[in-house]
Scaffold this motif. Structure first.
Motif, PDB file in Angstrom:
ATOM      1  N   ALA A   1       0.832  -1.204   0.000  1.00  0.00           N
ATOM      2  CA  ALA A   1       0.000   0.000   0.000  1.00  0.00           C
ATOM      3  C   ALA A   1       0.866   1.253   0.000  1.00  0.00           C
ATOM      4  N   ALA A   2       1.965   1.240   0.769  1.00  0.00           N
ATOM      5  CA  ALA A   2       2.864   2.392   0.811  1.00  0.00           C
ATOM      6  C   ALA A   2       3.528   2.614  -0.544  1.00  0.00           C
ATOM      7  N   ALA A   3       3.953   1.532  -1.193  1.00  0.00           N
ATOM      8  CA  ALA A   3       4.581   1.659  -2.508  1.00  0.00           C
ATOM      9  C   ALA A   3       3.591   2.212  -3.530  1.00  0.00           C
ATOM     10  N   GLY A   4       2.353   1.715  -3.497  1.00  0.00           N
ATOM     11  CA  GLY A   4       1.341   2.228  -4.408  1.00  0.00           C
ATOM     12  C   GLY A   4       1.081   3.706  -4.194  1.00  0.00           C
ATOM     13  N   ALA A   5       1.008   4.122  -2.917  1.00  0.00           N
ATOM     14  CA  ALA A   5       0.801   5.540  -2.609  1.00  0.00           C
ATOM     15  C   ALA A   5       1.988   6.374  -3.080  1.00  0.00           C
ATOM     16  N   ALA A   6       3.213   5.854  -2.941  1.00  0.00           N
ATOM     17  CA  ALA A   6       4.405   6.597  -3.350  1.00  0.00           C
ATOM     18  C   ALA A   6       4.476   6.740  -4.865  1.00  0.00           C
ATOM     19  N   ILE A   7       4.093   5.705  -5.596  1.00  0.00           N
ATOM     20  CA  ILE A   7       4.105   5.783  -7.060  1.00  0.00           C
ATOM     21  C   ILE A   7       3.090   6.820  -7.541  1.00  0.00           C
ATOM     22  N   ALA A   8       1.885   6.759  -6.962  1.00  0.00           N
ATOM     23  CA  ALA A   8       0.859   7.740  -7.335  1.00  0.00           C
ATOM     24  C   ALA A   8       1.294   9.159  -6.965  1.00  0.00           C
ATOM     25  N   ALA A   9       1.908   9.309  -5.788  1.00  0.00           N
ATOM     26  CA  ALA A   9       2.358  10.640  -5.354  1.00  0.00           C
ATOM     27  C   ALA A   9       3.483  11.154  -6.226  1.00  0.00           C
ATOM     28  N   ALA A  10       4.352  10.264  -6.732  1.00  0.00           N
ATOM     29  CA  ALA A  10       5.437  10.698  -7.617  1.00  0.00           C
ATOM     30  C   ALA A  10       4.867  11.321  -8.893  1.00  0.00           C
ATOM     31  N   TRP A  11       3.822  10.711  -9.440  1.00  0.00           N
ATOM     32  CA  TRP A  11       3.169  11.308 -10.614  1.00  0.00           C
ATOM     33  C   TRP A  11       2.547  12.655 -10.253  1.00  0.00           C
ATOM     34  N   LEU A  12       1.872  12.709  -9.109  1.00  0.00           N
ATOM     35  CA  LEU A  12       1.174  13.930  -8.728  1.00  0.00           C
ATOM     36  C   LEU A  12       2.144  15.073  -8.441  1.00  0.00           C
ATOM     37  N   VAL A  13       3.294  14.763  -7.849  1.00  0.00           N
ATOM     38  CA  VAL A  13       4.230  15.805  -7.441  1.00  0.00           C
ATOM     39  C   VAL A  13       5.077  16.291  -8.617  1.00  0.00           C
ATOM     40  N   TRP A  14       5.551  15.372  -9.462  1.00  0.00           N
ATOM     41  CA  TRP A  14       6.523  15.752 -10.483  1.00  0.00           C
ATOM     42  C   TRP A  14       5.988  15.780 -11.921  1.00  0.00           C
ATOM     43  N   ASP A  15       4.888  15.130 -12.161  1.00  0.00           N
ATOM     44  CA  ASP A  15       4.493  14.959 -13.554  1.00  0.00           C
ATOM     45  C   ASP A  15       3.147  15.602 -13.875  1.00  0.00           C
ATOM     46  N   ARG A  16       2.081  14.967 -13.421  1.00  0.00           N
ATOM     47  CA  ARG A  16       0.705  15.433 -13.597  1.00  0.00           C
ATOM     48  C   ARG A  16       0.265  15.487 -15.066  1.00  0.00           C
ATOM     49  N   SER A  17       0.919  14.739 -15.926  1.00  0.00           N
ATOM     50  CA  SER A  17       0.497  14.680 -17.323  1.00  0.00           C
ATOM     51  C   SER A  17      -0.396  13.467 -17.547  1.00  0.00           C
ATOM     52  N   LEU A  18      -1.190  13.517 -18.609  1.00  0.00           N
ATOM     53  CA  LEU A  18      -2.041  12.378 -18.942  1.00  0.00           C
ATOM     54  C   LEU A  18      -1.199  11.155 -19.300  1.00  0.00           C
ATOM     55  N   ARG A  19      -0.092  11.389 -19.966  1.00  0.00           N
ATOM     56  CA  ARG A  19       0.793  10.272 -20.304  1.00  0.00           C
ATOM     57  C   ARG A  19       1.362   9.629 -19.042  1.00  0.00           C
ATOM     58  N   GLY A  20       1.766  10.474 -18.091  1.00  0.00           N
ATOM     59  CA  GLY A  20       2.272   9.929 -16.833  1.00  0.00           C
ATOM     60  C   GLY A  20       1.208   9.182 -16.066  1.00  0.00           C
ATOM     61  N   LEU A  21      -0.026   9.691 -16.110  1.00  0.00           N
ATOM     62  CA  LEU A  21      -1.122   8.996 -15.440  1.00  0.00           C
ATOM     63  C   LEU A  21      -1.368   7.632 -16.074  1.00  0.00           C
ATOM     64  N   ALA A  22      -1.333   7.593 -17.399  1.00  0.00           N
ATOM     65  CA  ALA A  22      -1.524   6.321 -18.100  1.00  0.00           C
ATOM     66  C   ALA A  22      -0.383   5.352 -17.789  1.00  0.00           C
ATOM     67  N   THR A  23       0.819   5.896 -17.693  1.00  0.00           N
ATOM     68  CA  THR A  23       1.959   5.034 -17.338  1.00  0.00           C
ATOM     69  C   THR A  23       1.802   4.472 -15.934  1.00  0.00           C
ATOM     70  N   GLY A  24       1.356   5.331 -14.994  1.00  0.00           N
ATOM     71  CA  GLY A  24       1.127   4.853 -13.629  1.00  0.00           C
ATOM     72  C   GLY A  24       0.088   3.751 -13.574  1.00  0.00           C
ATOM     73  N   ALA A  25      -0.980   3.920 -14.353  1.00  0.00           N
ATOM     74  CA  ALA A  25      -1.994   2.867 -14.404  1.00  0.00           C
ATOM     75  C   ALA A  25      -1.404   1.590 -14.985  1.00  0.00           C
TER      76      ALA A  25
END
Length: 574
Positions: free
Chosen positions: A221-245
């Motif tokens: 759960a912590a790793a999942g939260a950290a991966i999602a937070a990395a996108w939110l903090v540094w990226d926030r692009s649709l491509r990054g969101l798709a990559t996270g998914a």
């Protein structure tokens, strides 16, 4: 012709000379950087290893709980199925095998190779913690580009018992593996989202995420939260969101043999039951007060890592570098009440940043210079032998004193804390020699279907050592849902507070365990119940001996075992 070729020859020679010199300089820089990396890694590992050795020298039996994990590994080893349906010996009906199984497969493999399970947990957990020190050192060195900062973070990780107590004890073998894979996933997420390092980073985060999902639920759960937070903090692009998914999907595919088998046996509700029983995720904001109390009050010595973590956070935010502290804090704040092992993600990195910041402010030294090892040391030669002697200025003397006065006592006090085994120590032993003798008697002298109500944490070790059923257990029942988990937790707590035989009987009846119990296992004096110490008054044993519902069938200096007969009329006691 010769006069025409002369300039060309000179230019070629100069070019060759410059190229060789440039290559030598580059190779020297690479060597110095690698050497600097290695030196500070060893400086991080040394104190960490000293604390682990202090623990091993005094703990002939691993600290805290781990019997459930050994029983799970034994069940995996003896089962023909990829994932067994239940673990017998824990509650009358057994508990569902919903736990991620990778760690238990590793334990089972070592056991098949002839390694004793108890010894594996005792020695394996500290070794895995040292691997986590290496991983976190590399993690922080990559993020900060500073081996010095990584060194301090590694020392905090490997020596601070308030952070790693559940990684050193018996269950630390599995939890430590989960923490290691979590760090791998977080490193890959940082490199991909913050540094844009592409496919290599993507492969790292996918592998780390898949392995942590297969190893430990909290760290997953912590790793999942950290991966999602990395996108939110540094990226926030649709491509990054798709990559996270995509990362989430591929990791779940890697772990699919486990969770598909569990769902086919128990249904998907088992995962919601496990997540909700101990309140690991679905908690209110009021739990943040517990997080603050843990942050300041759980250290066994002067809590300078927490102080420097605040200083490091303020220093980074003041420079506009808020993203890193926000990212590191996200998994800890989402998973409350706080798990001590997750606190490392805040205290170790940010504490190291604050430490280096204050060190630089006091001394004026630039601790990030790549050639620090050359500047700090000279190499005089005497009688053909080379020595490395410190070339110290007053600023460096101040720096050394600062480090020694903080780090030295911190490590020493944690060594002392790690070497204690009593019930009021950070690493108490739940099962001692008297418990082992009592459990040997149970295995030899009771029926194979005997069911025992055990006071305290020895309840989790009993099934592994006796092949008998421990009726009242706390950990493991979370997979049966919050109601069952709370029933076992409350019964175990109330038994530990009983002062007479009537209280013991009433507790068994109240929580509906009485029809299942054949024997009651009661320690003398102080013992561990859950994560806290409690004490059995001598009056309880006298009351049980005098009460016809209980017949003492075994006794040693640490434990008495009573045959339980609930059909005898209750003797009302005050």
């Amino acid at each position: 012709m010769e006069s025409l070729s002369l300039p060309f020859d000179i230019g070629s020679t100069l070019y060759s000379s410059l190229s060789n010199n440039l290559m030598n300089v580059l190779l020297l820089q690479v060597y110095m950087r690698l050497n600097r990396y290695r030196v500070f890694l060893l400086l991080a590992l040394g104190p960490s290893a000293v604390v682990q050795i202090a623990y091993l020298r005094t703990h002939e039996f691993p600290a805290l709980l781990g019997g459930l994990f050994l029983e799970m590994a034994a069940t995996v080893a003896s089962s023909d199925a990829l994932v067994p349906a239940t673990i017998s010996g824990f509650t009358s009906d057994g508990i569902p095998f919903g736990y991620p199984p990778l760690g238990f497969y590793v334990i089972a493999l070592f056991q098949k190779l002839g390694v004793d399970g108890v010894s594996l947990l005792r020695f394996g957990a500290p070794v895995i913690l040292l691997c986590n020190v290496v991983m976190l050192y590399h993690f922080i060195t990559v993020i900060t580009d500073s081996p010095e900062t990584g060194c301090i973070a590694g020392i905090i990780t490997g020596t601070n018992l308030s952070l790693n107590v559940y990684l050193i004890g018996a269950s630390g073998f599995v939890r430590g593996l989960g923490f290691l894979f979590m760090l791998v996933a977080m490193l890959g997420a940082y490199q991909y989202y913050a540094n844009g390092e592409g496919q290599r980073a993507l492969a790292i985060v996918v592998v780390g995420w898949g392995l942590v999902v297969l190893t430990h639920p909290v760290q997953a759960a912590a790793a999942g939260a950290a991966i999602a937070a990395a996108w939110l903090v540094w990226d926030r692009s649709l491509r990054g969101l798709a990559t996270g998914a995509g990362i989430a999907v591929v990791g779940l595919i890697i772990a699919s043999p486990w969770w598909l088998t569990v769902v086919s046996i128990h249904g998907v509700d088992i995962f919601f039951a496990g997540a909700g029983s101990q309140g690991s995720i679905n908690n209110s904001l009021s739990d943040l007060a517990d997080l603050v109390r843990w942050f300041w009050g759980s250290s066994y010595v002067l809590n300078w890592p927490a102080v420097f973590a605040l200083i490091g956070t303020v220093a980074m935010v003041s420079r506009g570098e808020w993203r890193l502290p926000a990212w590191l804090a996200t998994p800890v704040f989402l998973l409350v009440p706080p798990h001590g092992r997750l606190g490392i993600l805040i205290v170790a990195p940010l504490g190291a940043v604050g430490f280096i910041f204050i060190l630089s402010a006091l001394t004026g030294l630039d601790t990030d210079l790549p050639d620090m090892s050359v500047q700090w040391f000279s190499r005089p030669t005497l009688s053909g032998m080379t020595f490395v002697l410190p070339d110290l200025s007053s600023k460096r003397v101040v720096a050394i004193m600062f480090i020694v006065l903080l780090v030295g006592p911190f490590i020493s006090q944690n060594m002392v804390a790690a070497s204690r085994t009593s019930s009021d120590s950070p690493l108490p032993v739940y099962v001692d020699a008297e418990d082992r003798s009592a459990m040997e008697w149970i295995e030899d002298e009771t029926a194979v279907d005997a069911q025992i109500a055990v006071f305290g944490g020895a309840s989790e070790w009993l099934p592994y050592f006796t092949n008998r059923t421990s009726v009242i257990v706390k950990y493991g029942t979370e997979w049966l849902g919050q109601e069952t988990f709370r029933r076992h937790e409350s019964a175990q707590s109330q038994l530990g507070n009983c002062w007479n035989a009537s209280c013991v009987n009433a507790t068994l009846v109240k929580y509906e365990f009485a029809p299942e119990v054949d024997y009651v296992y009661v320690p003398y004096g102080r013992f561990m119940s859950g994560r806290t110490a409690t004490s059995i008054p001598p009056a309880l044993h006298r009351s049980m001996v005098a009460n016809p519902q209980f017949t003492r069938v075994y006794r040693n200096s640490g434990v008495s075992i009573y045959k339980y007969n609930q059909t005898v009329p209750v003797d009302r006691e005050n």
